[in-house]
Write a protein that holds these residues in place. Structure first.
Motif: not given
Length: 256
Positions: A183-198, A208-221
């Motif tokens: 997801l980091s590799e395709i950030h701003e190159k592709k569009v992601v549609i993500l479905n979650t109940n979480l 598991y990893d707080e920094q990685m989680t924060a970074a992923l949320i930041g990239r997606l959002m």
């Protein structure tokens, strides 16, 4: 007539044209030679487009096919700048915005994402659909075999990547890292549609990893439409078991 069919088919082969053209040539009509030729090639263009769309849909990996006509959006909460019509026209793709759909199980997230995906395929835009856990498994297997870069190239052919059921099951640490890397590799190159109940605060429970989680949320959002599905489980609501459940007094009254 059969001789002409075979002769035309032979010409089509030499010209690298579809033999479908030869079949249509035997039944096509036109009041003038020019109209006949135009009608013949117009049909061939439509035939090729239909074949391309079918190929895009078949290779996308959708669990089933559906359309916006079957989707009930009455309980979906869209951002002010998003409507069913803007999703149909794929405005989010031209804007480079991801879509995150959040809500309980069975509320329509998967169905809406498939509707969007098929709308994209109908415009010959490549799409890939994955249950997120299945994608993580494929990433892990490719990593183990040493073919991860090849798998990434395959995924990079899609302009829209749909990740369904994110967070339904925890991923192993290696799989979570591989998903983050993709997801980091395709950030701003592709569009992601993500479905979650979480909810976002609980993503760390599957990554598991707080920094990685924060970074992923930041990239997606970073550029994103958040669509909320607050309704009840549609599959349960439409089931006869639900009627039995409520008749026994097990159902809770919905808040007004």
């Amino acid at each position: 007539m059969d001789d002409y069919r075979e002769a035309i088919a032979s010409c089509c082969k030499q010209l690298r044209l579809s033999t479908n053209l030869a079949e249509n040539a035997m039944v096509q009509e036109g009041s003038t030679h020019q109209e006949y030729v135009y009608n013949l090639f117009k049909e061939e263009v439509q035939y090729r487009k239909t074949c391309r769309v079918s190929k895009y849909i078949n290779t996308a990996g959708f669990p089933y096919e559906t359309s916006f006509l079957a989707f009930n959006a009455s309980e979906v909460q869209f951002p002010s700048d998003v409507t069913i019509e803007t999703l149909k026209s794929l405005d989010f793709l031209s804007e480079g915005k991801n879509i995150v759909m959040y809500g309980g199980t069975g509320t329509g997230k998967t169905m809406l994402s498939i509707c969007i995906g098929i709308a994209a395929c109908s415009k010959c835009i490549p799409v890939k659909f994955f249950r997120t856990a299945a994608l993580v498994n494929q990433l892990s297997e490719a990593h183990s075999r040493g073919t991860l870069s090849m798998f990434h190239k395959k995924l990079n052919k899609a302009e829209i990547l749909i990740l369904d059921e994110f967070g339904y099951v925890p991923y192993d640490r290696t799989g979570a890292q591989l998903l983050f890397d993709l997801l980091s590799e395709i950030h701003e190159k592709k569009v992601v549609i993500l479905n979650t109940n979480l909810e976002f605060s609980r993503w760390v429970n599957v990554l598991y990893d707080e920094q990685m989680t924060a970074a992923l949320i930041g990239r997606l959002m970073h550029h994103c439409h958040l669509i909320l599905f607050p309704g009840e489980n549609n599959r349960l609501r439409e089931s006869s078991i639900n009627d039995l459940f409520h008749s026994k007094g097990g159902g809770k009254k919905r808040a007004k």
